[in-house]
Design an enzyme around this catalytic site. Structure first.
Site, mmCIF file in Angstrom:
data_model
loop_
_atom_site.group_PDB
_atom_site.id
_atom_site.type_symbol
_atom_site.label_atom_id
_atom_site.label_comp_id
_atom_site.label_asym_id
_atom_site.label_seq_id
_atom_site.Cartn_x
_atom_site.Cartn_y
_atom_site.Cartn_z
ATOM 1 C CE LYS A 191 51.199 -63.135 -18.652
ATOM 2 N NZ LYS A 191 52.142 -62.507 -19.580
ATOM 3 N N GLY A 244 42.747 -62.762 -24.666
ATOM 4 C CA GLY A 244 43.800 -63.376 -25.477
ATOM 5 C C GLY A 244 43.208 -64.416 -26.402
ATOM 6 C CB SER A 245 44.787 -67.118 -28.321
ATOM 7 O OG SER A 245 45.439 -67.777 -27.260
ATOM 8 C CB VAL A 248 45.971 -68.762 -23.847
ATOM 9 C CG1 VAL A 248 46.348 -68.424 -22.412
ATOM 10 C CG2 VAL A 248 47.229 -69.068 -24.654
ATOM 11 N N GLY A 249 42.721 -69.169 -23.514
ATOM 12 C CA GLY A 249 41.502 -68.976 -22.721
ATOM 13 C C GLY A 249 40.959 -70.301 -22.200
ATOM 14 C CD GLU A 266 35.462 -60.142 -23.346
ATOM 15 O OE1 GLU A 266 35.204 -60.321 -24.548
ATOM 16 O OE2 GLU A 266 34.586 -59.941 -22.495
ATOM 17 C CB CYS A 300 39.801 -59.375 -30.766
ATOM 18 S SG CYS A 300 39.307 -57.833 -30.011
ATOM 19 C CD GLU A 402 41.997 -64.393 -33.592
ATOM 20 O OE1 GLU A 402 42.522 -65.168 -32.771
ATOM 21 O OE2 GLU A 402 41.415 -63.342 -33.266
#
Ligand code: NAD
Length: 511
Positions: A191, A244-245, A248-249, A266, A300, A402
């Protein structure tokens, strides 16, 4: 963080010629069962619709996972060197397609052509590297403690891997996941981020044309909620590889937790470059500019903090600000441009918000930038000035959180020990670097900075595909992508014992 470009101001440039892209499932391009689509717009000029994509849901995910589960039955039995031959072809094909793919990537997410070419190059490098792993994937043989007994360890594939990717490296990051997964014998449903589905569609097309069998790779486009979550929750998905962030991780991790589904995460970073008083200042300056404003600070591994020894602070800061102000901002398709737009309006607003926080709440000194750019054609895109804050205290929010934009915090320190402490004093642990001519300081920093990646006399960006990539603390959950470490994500070890004594031998048990 918003995942779709704002549609409010975007009426015009969709025409009958605008390409419509479908999901890639079981070797076929198919429309979503929802019958709905979303637009992918150019962040350098949001009047341009780059493509229309499927707004999918759990039914499409189910179809894709089922196709991948079916294909797994055969693919896992294809000898790894044969799987690798296809990966090699993918590398070759990507070389031929590199310019087109890179141009389309710049149009869909804004980074300059030099960088999108580099992004595609990473996918090429990863294809070749993992093709080589087809003839390696070495296990161990080792003597048994018993007579007439043989033992070895082998890698086994896991099944269907779900992959969820961000927009900042639209083809490189999918390749870091797809190539090792394939060479290990897994099948895939990916996705992509809603801001960059075109690059992944291009990748699917190349994989298909190079002979990946139907169902081995599948792509379903749509939102995190409607596609990402059903993918994570699907019973047939054995592993979720997410980039991703951190926010969300954490969701991905908690969805995988109850069933002990593997997850490779990651996530975010807040990377620092240390500049010591004995550093080559010109070199350190070039590194901090490239690390801070490359990809509009949306890496990142971006150098969002520069930790500078007080003895050279003023000299370094004056030069840094002067150079930051000269960075040419604009449409990345123009070869003279050095920095593109933010990926979408939401990301631009985040940057504007942090500029306010830096000035008002943190009380840092705004040394340059700080504004959205709206002159001429730039008003049709999500552009922001390169922005530098000085005299930043390392506990300020702009130095801790971040931002993921062209905003750099310059932090003065008095000693090497303080520099290391400030470097480590954040929630994340992705990348860091030191500029120094003192070999003792370089080695001490290599040992004491707690990150997954570290550079000496180089910026915090620039990882290569054959070393492990990932971070400590809130950046990752202990896995690494790239290098041989990636094989550990996409395979499981099996220890095999063969007893050829013809009698029952008991390990650890005395007769
Ligand atoms: P994001 O977390 O918003 O989205 C990443 C992906 O997750 C997207 O495909 C998104 O649609 C999907 N998603 C969102 N909500 C979801 C949910 N509830 N369930 C399942 N999937 C969901 O991140 P982004 O804005 O695309 O990318 C920027 C972030 O990625 C930054 O934090 C950056 O540091 C990080 N990043 C990390 C690395 C790394 O290797 N450590 C590399 C690149 C980017």
């Amino acid at each position: 963080m918003p995942v779709a470009k704002t549609k409010a101001k975007t009426q015009s440039a969709k025409s009958s010629k605008t390409p419509v892209y479908k999901n890639f499932i079981g070797g076929k391009w198919v429309a979503s069962k929802t019958g709905e689509t979303f637009e992918n717009r150019n962040p350098a000029d949001w009047r341009e619709v780059v493509g229309v994509f499927q707004k999918s849901d759990a039914r499409d995910v189910d179809d894709a996972v089922n196709a991948a589960a079916d294909a797994y039955k055969e693919w896992r039995l294809v000898p790894a060197p044969k799987r690798a031959e296809i990966l090699y072809k993918v590398g070759e094909r990507l070389i031929h397609e590199r310019e087109r793919i890179s141009q389309e990537m710049t149009r869909e997410m804004g980074k300059i052509l030099k960088e999108t070419r580099g992004d595609t190059q990473e996918a090429i490098d990863m294809s070749y590297y993992m093709a080589g792993e087809g003839r390696r994937q070495f296990g161990h043989t080792t003597p048994s403690e018993l007579k007439n007994k043989f033992q070895m360890s082998v890698r086994q594939p896991m099944g269907v891997c779900g992959m969820i990717t961000p927009w900042n490296f639209p083809i490189a990051i999918p390749s870091w996941k797809i190539m090792p997964a394939l060479v290990c014998g897994n099948t895939i449903v990916i996705k992509p981020a809603t801001d960059t589905p075109l690059s992944v569609a291009n990748f699917m097309k190349v994989l298909d044309e190079c002979g990946i069998p139907p169902g081995v790779v599948n792509m379903v486009t749509g939102s995190g909620r409607n596609v990402g979550e059903p993918l994570i929750n699907h019973n047939e998905v054995k592993l979720v590889s997410f980039t991703g962030s951190t926010e969300v991780g954490r969701t991905v991790s908690s969805l995988c937790g109850p069933s002990f589904k593997h997850s490779c995460l990651e996530m975010g970073g807040k990377n620092a470059q240390i500049v010591m008083d004995d550093a080559d200042l010109d070199l350190a300056l070039e590194g901090a500019l490239w690390g801070g404003f490359g990809t509009t600070g949306q890496r990142c591994t971006a150098t969002s903090r520069v930790i500078i020894h007080k003895k050279i602070y003023k000299k370094f800061v004056d030069a840094y600000v002067e150079r930051a102000q000269k960075i040419k901002v604009g449409n990345g398709l123009n070869e003279k441009i050095e920095m593109g737009p933010a990926v979408n309006e939401g990301q631009l607003k985040t940057v504007e918000e942090y500029v306010k926080i830096g000035q008002k709440d943190d009380g840092a000194k705004l040394l340059c930038g700080g504004n959205r750019l709206e002159r001429g054609d730039l008003k049709h895109g999500w552009f922001h000035e390169p922005t530098v804050f000085g005299d930043v205290h390392h506990k300020m929010r702009i130095a801790q959180e971040e931002i993921f934009g062209p905003v750099v915090s310059l932090i003065p320190v008095s000693t090497f020990e303080e520099a290391i402490e400030v470097c480590n004093g954040i929630a994340y642990g992705l990348s860091a670097s030191i500029y120094t001519r003192d070999v003792n300081k370089a080695f001490t920093a290599m040992r004491d900075v707690y990150t997954g990646i570290f550079y000496v006399n180089a910026p915090t960006i620039g990882a290569e595909v054959h070393l492990p990539f990932g971070g400590t603390k809130a950046t990752g959950n202990g896995h690494r992508e790239a290098g041989q470490a990636a094989l550990d994500v996409f395979s499981e070890w099996k220890a095999i014992y063969v007893d050829f004594s013809g009698s029952l031998q008991k390990a650890q048990i005395e007769d």
